[in-house]
Design an enzyme around this catalytic site. Structure first.
Site, PDB file in Angstrom:
ATOM      1  N   ASP A   1      35.965  47.310  33.038  1.00  0.00           N
ATOM      2  CA  ASP A   1      36.765  46.802  34.203  1.00  0.00           C
ATOM      3  C   ASP A   1      36.111  47.708  35.516  1.00  0.00           C
ATOM      4  OD1 ASP A   1      39.821  47.507  36.099  1.00  0.00           O
ATOM      5  OD2 ASP A   1      40.553  46.946  34.586  1.00  0.00           O
ATOM      6  N   ASP A   2      36.313  47.875  36.873  1.00  0.00           N
ATOM      7  CA  ASP A   2      36.835  48.228  38.818  1.00  0.00           C
ATOM      8  C   ASP A   2      35.616  49.033  38.206  1.00  0.00           C
ATOM      9  OD1 ASP A   2      36.510  47.973  41.240  1.00  0.00           O
ATOM     10  OD2 ASP A   2      38.265  49.025  41.045  1.00  0.00           O
TER      11      ASP A   2
ATOM     12  N   CYS B   1      45.919  38.644  37.019  1.00  0.00           N
ATOM     13  CA  CYS B   1      46.543  40.016  37.090  1.00  0.00           C
ATOM     14  C   CYS B   1      46.385  39.979  38.723  1.00  0.00           C
ATOM     15  CB  CYS B   1      44.856  41.244  36.805  1.00  0.00           C
ATOM     16  SG  CYS B   1      45.852  42.674  36.777  1.00  0.00           S
TER      17      CYS B   1
ATOM     18  N   ASP C   1      50.752  46.642  34.257  1.00  0.00           N
ATOM     19  CA  ASP C   1      50.292  48.041  34.632  1.00  0.00           C
ATOM     20  C   ASP C   1      51.311  49.282  33.525  1.00  0.00           C
ATOM     21  OD1 ASP C   1      48.475  46.170  35.701  1.00  0.00           O
ATOM     22  OD2 ASP C   1      48.320  48.099  37.791  1.00  0.00           O
TER      23      ASP C   1
ATOM     24  N   ARG D   1      45.645  50.011  49.208  1.00  0.00           N
ATOM     25  CA  ARG D   1      44.251  50.314  48.788  1.00  0.00           C
ATOM     26  C   ARG D   1      43.481  50.672  49.001  1.00  0.00           C
ATOM     27  NH1 ARG D   1      41.465  48.210  43.719  1.00  0.00           N
ATOM     28  NH2 ARG D   1      41.945  50.146  41.837  1.00  0.00           N
TER      29      ARG D   1
ATOM     30  N   TRP E   1      56.572  47.567  40.575  1.00  0.00           N
ATOM     31  CA  TRP E   1      55.262  47.655  40.378  1.00  0.00           C
ATOM     32  C   TRP E   1      55.324  48.579  39.305  1.00  0.00           C
ATOM     33  CZ3 TRP E   1      53.188  52.449  39.557  1.00  0.00           C
ATOM     34  CH2 TRP E   1      51.883  52.046  39.057  1.00  0.00           C
TER      35      TRP E   1
ATOM     36  N   ASP F   1      41.902  40.297  39.573  1.00  0.00           N
ATOM     37  CA  ASP F   1      43.057  40.761  39.641  1.00  0.00           C
ATOM     38  C   ASP F   1      42.905  40.753  41.388  1.00  0.00           C
ATOM     39  OD1 ASP F   1      44.599  42.839  40.038  1.00  0.00           O
ATOM     40  OD2 ASP F   1      43.703  44.280  38.992  1.00  0.00           O
TER      41      ASP F   1
END
Length: 593
Positions: free
Chosen positions: A369-370, A528, A550, A446, A202, A481
């Site tokens: 975004d989120d 993504c 990222d 997550r 990552w 995503d």
């Protein structure tokens, strides 16, 4: 013609602009790999493959005319199966109704056609009758009646050959497939070559790694249910000291987004067998009588002019004959994404302020975004509840998009449709839709689970939910995503066929993406997955742009971009300038320098 069959020599010639790939039928029955390299007009028959190709203490097939001279363990079999005496890496392994695992494929027929058939349920390259020719070699095991079709699609202009395998069970009993590689090729005289791949993790994806090709097996893989941050589904064998403009390079790229494996084995004869395909670890496919199984596609490129020529061949092929739709060649919008500016702490007023500043800088688009949906104020809630939060967007998605459009900007949105939060209305209604083993406490990553895309009902839910979102406002861009890998692979629908899970998940995802990209052809989809966890040619078939990493640090991005460009076209790689100090590396940077 790109494909010619020489009946006298029992040889297939596959010609591209600068290379040749030759297959010979040994005794008219066994496909062997005879040659791959610089263009040849023709090649003499390779004969009985004796003398140096034989060795003591190796099994031979005395039932074949050539058995006393050669063993399968030394022959460059075009699609090696277990049970032939070949002790090297196999391309195919299955278990039959009587418990036997022996498979002996022999030539039955072949077909040469212009154009290229689509692969059922899978992403693949495409081409019309002037761009590509396809050879289909049909093999059969006389005892089990298992048929194998080897597909070779020759893109003459790009020095590329796309390969895949279709299995047909014409027997009366089911067959359990344990391994079915998309490609196997023996590269002659590989001593001294190097093994190249793209490794990372990552925020440090796709760094170029080159190592000497040594005796034994060198292999990369992913067992994550995605192609992964750690290893990209691309490898190359290359001449020692090859650089951008010098040396022979054999490149292999897999058009697949799930768990995969790719490797090379250097044998005692100094030949290297390269295989690539679905990861055989924890894989098993119950091929019922009368049914078929299609492997993903692998693309091979040969370059006699170094890595640069190989990369340009991959770029041209994938840009022209894999990407689709409006954004295949279109200039990409310059966008601002609110994530690092706000994370979950935002409202409409904050977002509009960002949009107004973006307009002053001549930016084309704001991407939301989120955190816009389902009461999601942090990463513990809301995934699966794809309705705009009135506290964030009091006039809903359409109202907010209209305000962004009124400023002269296009509007884009972030979604993570493959996931579900344990704190969500969807999980309350359908806890059985989350991928988990019911006998154990489920693992979280997550703070979320993965939806079971092996379940057709789940796929329909995702399609319907995303259709409602994408049609509810003037949305020009979707950031798709996927922020966690799949663990505890289990679906209650599969019963004792759990080893099919990983591939069935990918088939479900591809069905979803195919449906949505056809319904919304004007939307630019960007793939993504926690950055670069699923950068592969399979996703490129549906989303003509990747979020490469990222990590937006300018220094680190140089290496990430360099590795990605090894086989991915430049116009498919998304990137942007971000805050200083950088949120991933804390490095300070000045854009003016």
């Amino acid at each position: 013609m790109a494909i010619i069959f020489n009946e006298k020599n029992n040889q297939f010639y596959l010609h591209t602009k600068n290379s040749s790939y030759i297959i010979e039928l040994l005794d008219g029955r066994i496909p062997l790999h005879a040659y791959w390299g610089k263009s040849l007009k023709n090649m003499p028959p390779m004969g009985e493959w004796k003398s140096t190709q034989s060795a003591t203490m190796t099994p031979v097939d005395t039932g074949m005319p050539w058995g006393q001279f050669a063993c399968s363990g030394s022959l460059p079999l075009e699609y090696p199966a277990y049970g032939t005496g070949d002790m090297r890496e196999t391309a195919f392994l299955a278990k039959y109704a009587d418990g036997s695992r022996t498979t002996r494929f022999e030539y039955v027929s072949h077909k040469i056609m212009r154009g290229k058939p689509a692969l059922n349920g899978l992403p693949a390259t495409y081409g019309n009758e002037t761009e590509v020719e396809t050879l289909i070699i049909t093999l059969c095991d006389a005892h089990t009646k298992l048929v194998t079709e080897l597909y070779y699609s020759v893109f003459e202009k790009y020095d590329a050959i796309a390969r895949s395998v279709r299995l047909i069970n014409n027997g009366k009993s089911n067959v359990l497939i344990n391994k079915a590689a998309s490609v196997s090729v023996d590269i002659h005289g590989a001593d001294g070559m190097e093994f190249m791949h793209l490794y990372g993790w990552w925020a440090r994806e796709r760094h170029i790694e080159r190592a000497p090709l040594i005796e034994g097996i060198q292999k990369i893989d992913s067992k994550r249910g995605a192609s992964g941050h750690q290893h990209n589904p691309f490898i190359a064998l290359l001449q020692k000291n090859a650089d951008e403009t010098y040396g022979e390079v054999y490149g292999f790229s897999l058009v697949y987004s799930g768990s995969f494996e790719a490797g090379a084995e250097l044998d005692i004869y100094r030949n290297a067998r390269v295989t690539a395909g679905i990861n055989s670890f924890d894989f098993g496919w119950n091929l019922e009588s009368g049914s078929t199984f299609q492997t993903p596609e692998a693309v091979m490129v040969y370059s006699a002019e170094g890595l640069g020529k190989m990369s340009r061949c991959f770029h041209s092929l994938y840009r022209n004959n894999l990407c689709r739709g409006k954004y295949q060649y279109a200039e990409r919008p310059v966008l601002v994404n609110n994530w690092e500016a706000t994370y979950f702490d935002f409202n409409e007023e904050k977002l509009l302020a960002i949009a107004e500043k973006a307009k002053q800088l001549d930016i084309d688009m704001l991407v939301l975004d989120d955190g816009w949906f389902g009461g999601r104020t942090d990463d513990t809630t809301g995934l699966g509840d794809w309705t705009a939060s009135p506290e964030i967007l009091p006039d809903g998605l359409k109202g907010f998009a209209d305000k962004i459009n009124a400023l002269g900007l296009d509007f884009g949105i972030w979604v993570e449709p493959e996931m579900i939060s344990p704190k969500s209305e969807l999980y309350r209604r359908h806890p059985d839709w989350a991928v988990r083993n019911p006998d154990y406490t489920p693992l979280l990553q997550r703070n979320q689970y993965v939806l079971d895309l092996c379940n057709p009902d789940v796929c329909e839910f995702v399609i319907d939910a995303m259709t409602k979102v994408f049609s509810s406002a003037n949305i020009a861009y979707v950031k798709w995503d996927c922020n966690r890998n799949i663990t505890e692979l289990y679906s209650p629908l599969l019963g004792d066929r759990q080893k099919e899970f990983s591939h069935r998940y990918m088939l479900g995802l591809y069905r979803i993406l195919q449906t949505l990209t056809e319904r919304f052809p004007k939307i630019l989809f960007e793939s993504c997955a926690a950055g670069g966890n699923r950068v592969d040619m399979g996703m490129l078939c549906y989303a003509p742009q990747f979020w490469a990493s990222d990590n937006t640090d300018f220094y680190d991005r140089v290496k990430i971009q360099e590795g990605t460009l090894t086989c991915y076209p430049q116009n498919t790689i998304g990137a942007h300038v971000s805050r200083s100090p950088n949120h991933q590396t804390l490095r300070r940077s000045n854009i003016e320098n």
